[in-house]
Design an enzyme around this catalytic site. Structure first.
Site, PDB file in Angstrom:
ATOM      1  N   MET A  30       0.840  -1.198   0.000  1.00 29.72           N
ATOM      2  CA  MET A  30       0.000   0.000   0.000  1.00 29.72           C
ATOM      3  C   MET A  30       0.876   1.250   0.000  1.00 29.72           C
ATOM      4  O   MET A  30       0.420   2.349   0.331  1.00 29.72           O
ATOM      5  CB  MET A  30      -0.950  -0.001   1.191  1.00 29.72           C
ATOM      6  CG  MET A  30      -2.015  -1.082   1.101  1.00 29.72           C
ATOM      7  SD  MET A  30      -3.555  -0.678   1.957  1.00 29.72           S
ATOM      8  CE  MET A  30      -2.985  -0.425   3.626  1.00 29.72           C
ATOM      9  N   GLY A  31       2.146   1.089  -0.383  1.00 29.76           N
ATOM     10  CA  GLY A  31       3.021   2.237  -0.490  1.00 29.76           C
ATOM     11  C   GLY A  31       3.580   2.695   0.836  1.00 29.76           C
ATOM     12  O   GLY A  31       3.533   1.998   1.837  1.00 29.76           O
ATOM     13  N   HIS A  34       9.130   1.055   3.327  1.00 26.52           N
ATOM     14  CA  HIS A  34      10.196   1.128   4.320  1.00 26.52           C
ATOM     15  C   HIS A  34      11.096  -0.095   4.154  1.00 26.52           C
ATOM     16  O   HIS A  34      10.957  -0.856   3.181  1.00 26.52           O
ATOM     17  CB  HIS A  34       9.621   1.231   5.735  1.00 26.52           C
ATOM     18  CG  HIS A  34       8.566   0.202   6.039  1.00 26.52           C
ATOM     19  ND1 HIS A  34       8.822  -1.149   6.074  1.00 26.52           N
ATOM     20  CD2 HIS A  34       7.236   0.333   6.315  1.00 26.52           C
ATOM     21  CE1 HIS A  34       7.721  -1.803   6.378  1.00 26.52           C
ATOM     22  NE2 HIS A  34       6.730  -0.928   6.522  1.00 26.52           N
ATOM     23  N   HIS A  37       9.568  -3.481   3.466  1.00 26.11           N
ATOM     24  CA  HIS A  37       9.223  -3.718   2.063  1.00 26.11           C
ATOM     25  C   HIS A  37      10.469  -4.035   1.248  1.00 26.11           C
ATOM     26  O   HIS A  37      10.436  -4.886   0.352  1.00 26.11           O
ATOM     27  CB  HIS A  37       8.529  -2.487   1.475  1.00 26.11           C
ATOM     28  CG  HIS A  37       7.209  -2.165   2.102  1.00 26.11           C
ATOM     29  ND1 HIS A  37       7.039  -1.097   2.952  1.00 26.11           N
ATOM     30  CD2 HIS A  37       6.004  -2.780   2.009  1.00 26.11           C
ATOM     31  CE1 HIS A  37       5.774  -1.055   3.349  1.00 26.11           C
ATOM     32  NE2 HIS A  37       5.124  -2.053   2.804  1.00 26.11           N
ATOM     33  N   GLN A 148       5.853 -11.268   7.676  1.00 28.44           N
ATOM     34  CA  GLN A 148       5.322 -11.996   8.825  1.00 28.44           C
ATOM     35  C   GLN A 148       4.599 -11.073   9.805  1.00 28.44           C
ATOM     36  O   GLN A 148       3.718 -11.527  10.551  1.00 28.44           O
ATOM     37  CB  GLN A 148       6.455 -12.723   9.558  1.00 28.44           C
ATOM     38  CG  GLN A 148       5.993 -13.526  10.777  1.00 28.44           C
ATOM     39  CD  GLN A 148       7.138 -13.981  11.640  1.00 28.44           C
ATOM     40  OE1 GLN A 148       8.134 -14.491  11.120  1.00 28.44           O
ATOM     41  NE2 GLN A 148       7.033 -13.778  12.952  1.00 28.44           N
ATOM     42  N   LYS A 149       4.943  -9.777   9.808  1.00 31.91           N
ATOM     43  CA  LYS A 149       4.277  -8.868  10.737  1.00 31.91           C
ATOM     44  C   LYS A 149       2.759  -8.948  10.592  1.00 31.91           C
ATOM     45  O   LYS A 149       2.031  -8.916  11.576  1.00 31.91           O
ATOM     46  CB  LYS A 149       4.743  -7.428  10.523  1.00 31.91           C
ATOM     47  CG  LYS A 149       4.099  -6.438  11.503  1.00 31.91           C
ATOM     48  CD  LYS A 149       4.516  -5.016  11.226  1.00 31.91           C
ATOM     49  CE  LYS A 149       3.811  -4.455  10.022  1.00 31.91           C
ATOM     50  NZ  LYS A 149       2.350  -4.226  10.234  1.00 31.91           N
ATOM     51  N   ASP A 150       2.294  -9.057   9.345  1.00 36.97           N
ATOM     52  CA  ASP A 150       0.863  -9.214   9.087  1.00 36.97           C
ATOM     53  C   ASP A 150       0.536 -10.707   9.065  1.00 36.97           C
ATOM     54  O   ASP A 150       0.150 -11.267   8.044  1.00 36.97           O
ATOM     55  CB  ASP A 150       0.497  -8.549   7.770  1.00 36.97           C
ATOM     56  CG  ASP A 150       0.764  -7.055   7.793  1.00 36.97           C
ATOM     57  OD1 ASP A 150       0.101  -6.353   8.574  1.00 36.97           O
ATOM     58  OD2 ASP A 150       1.658  -6.601   7.062  1.00 36.97           O
ATOM     59  N   GLN A 153      -2.928 -11.940   7.952  1.00 35.53           N
ATOM     60  CA  GLN A 153      -3.083 -11.699   6.523  1.00 35.53           C
ATOM     61  C   GLN A 153      -2.388 -12.788   5.716  1.00 35.53           C
ATOM     62  O   GLN A 153      -2.938 -13.280   4.719  1.00 35.53           O
ATOM     63  CB  GLN A 153      -2.498 -10.332   6.158  1.00 35.53           C
ATOM     64  CG  GLN A 153      -2.480 -10.047   4.666  1.00 35.53           C
ATOM     65  CD  GLN A 153      -1.968  -8.657   4.362  1.00 35.53           C
ATOM     66  OE1 GLN A 153      -2.724  -7.702   4.403  1.00 35.53           O
ATOM     67  NE2 GLN A 153      -0.683  -8.537   4.070  1.00 35.53           N
ATOM     68  N   SER A 185       6.511  -0.463  10.262  1.00 36.39           N
ATOM     69  CA  SER A 185       5.159  -0.323   9.753  1.00 36.39           C
ATOM     70  C   SER A 185       5.008   1.074   9.185  1.00 36.39           C
ATOM     71  O   SER A 185       5.572   2.044   9.716  1.00 36.39           O
ATOM     72  CB  SER A 185       4.136  -0.544  10.875  1.00 36.39           C
ATOM     73  OG  SER A 185       2.829  -0.160  10.458  1.00 36.39           O
TER      74      SER A 185
END
Length: 308
Positions: A30-31, A34, A37, A148-150, A153, A185
């Protein structure tokens, strides 16, 4: 590196790449990119010939009182990170390109989407499942990379791929953290300096429970309470739960299978999530089991020798 705004232009370009037999990796975002990503992109670049990054703030995964309008955006900075990380193609559509007039079909995830964030953000994972399905059909990647943070999801998307027979390999990349442990995040940009300092308690609590687990603690309630003792700085704790790492079912009693300790909390007005994995070591075989294995191996060797 090329940037595409429309589905048609992107798919035409990718068609030529696929005709050459190139392996396509995909990092949906979603842009406001960081280093977390960047880690996903680097994984893709390392094992794929072409890496596609999508930058799209998906409106269908935000609730009516959530932060869609103020979600951080920095497209020029995102392009620079993608360029230096080795991205081949960026797909940056607007909402009308993904959800044109008359759009009315959604993908409804199953029970894996119900607990944790699913319980406090109704409809969130429906939006995630819908946009990811659309993006997979548009990009048609061989491999897709998620952080993995999400954690929930990732579980929802793995189930989605399995249930809908989508020919995409899902790779989960470990959480990237600041030096003090805070999970990276895009929403960290909302934190004031004081709130940023307080936010460290989330990872501190998770790491304390992880350390207890590694030291031999297996009682699920004590592990959760070990983490909870560090969360005195949060303004609102939405959940702190121990879940099966594969099914996301709640774990009660002793933790004997891979588990995820997951947290969601507000620091000031900013909602943050994090998790750590608790993985029991392989169970050692008993003397009797070792004797049976040895006997089986010796018998295989004997049969093989006789066969010669």
């Amino acid at each position: 590196m090329q940037t595409f705004r429309t589905i048609k232009s992107l798919t035409q370009c990718l068609k030529a790449y696929r005709a050459s037999g190139l392996r396509v990796g995909f990092v949906p975002t979603m842009g406001f990119l960081h280093e977390g990503h960047r880690a996903l992109i680097q994984e893709s670049v390392a094992c794929c010939d072409i890496t596609v990054v999508s930058i799209f703030v998906n409106p269908t995964q935000f609730g009516p009182n959530e932060d869609l309008d103020r979600y951080p955006r920095a497209l020029e900075r995102d392009h620079e990170l993608c360029r230096t990380a080795g991205v081949s193609l960026i797909f940056a559509p607007d909402a009308g390109e993904i959800y044109p007039p008359g759009f009315q079909t959604s993908v409804e995830p199953g029970p894996v989407a119900e607990p944790l964030c699913g319980a406090v953000r109704p409809g969130h994972f429906r939006g995630v499942a819908t946009v990811v399905t659309k993006l997979f059909h548009i990009v048609q990647p061989d491999v897709a990379f998620f952080g993995q943070k999400d954690f929930q999801q990732c579980a929802v998307i793995r189930q989605l791929v399995q249930d809908l027979n989508l020919p995409v390999e899902i790779v989960t990349v470990p959480t990237v953290r600041e030096a003090d442990g805070l999970a990276l995040s895009s929403r960290n940009s909302y934190l004031s300096p004081a709130d940023r300092e307080r936010a460290r308690c989330l990872s501190q609590g998770l790491f304390a429970a992880q350390a207890a687990f590694q030291a031999g603690e297996r009682d699920s309630q004590r592990l959760v309470e070990t983490a909870r003792a560090h969360l005195t700085e949060v303004d609102q704790l939405q959940y702190l739960e121990l879940r099966d790492a594969n099914t996301l079912e709640s774990i009660q009693g002793s933790v004997e299978q891979p588990a995820a300790l997951c947290v969601a909390a507000y620091i000031g007005s900013t909602r943050l999530i994090d998790n750590v994995l608790l993985t029991p070591p392989p169970t050692a075989l008993s003397d009797h089991e070792l004797e049976l294995v040895s006997h089986a191996i010796n018998r295989q060797d004997t049969v093989a020798a006789e066969g010669l």
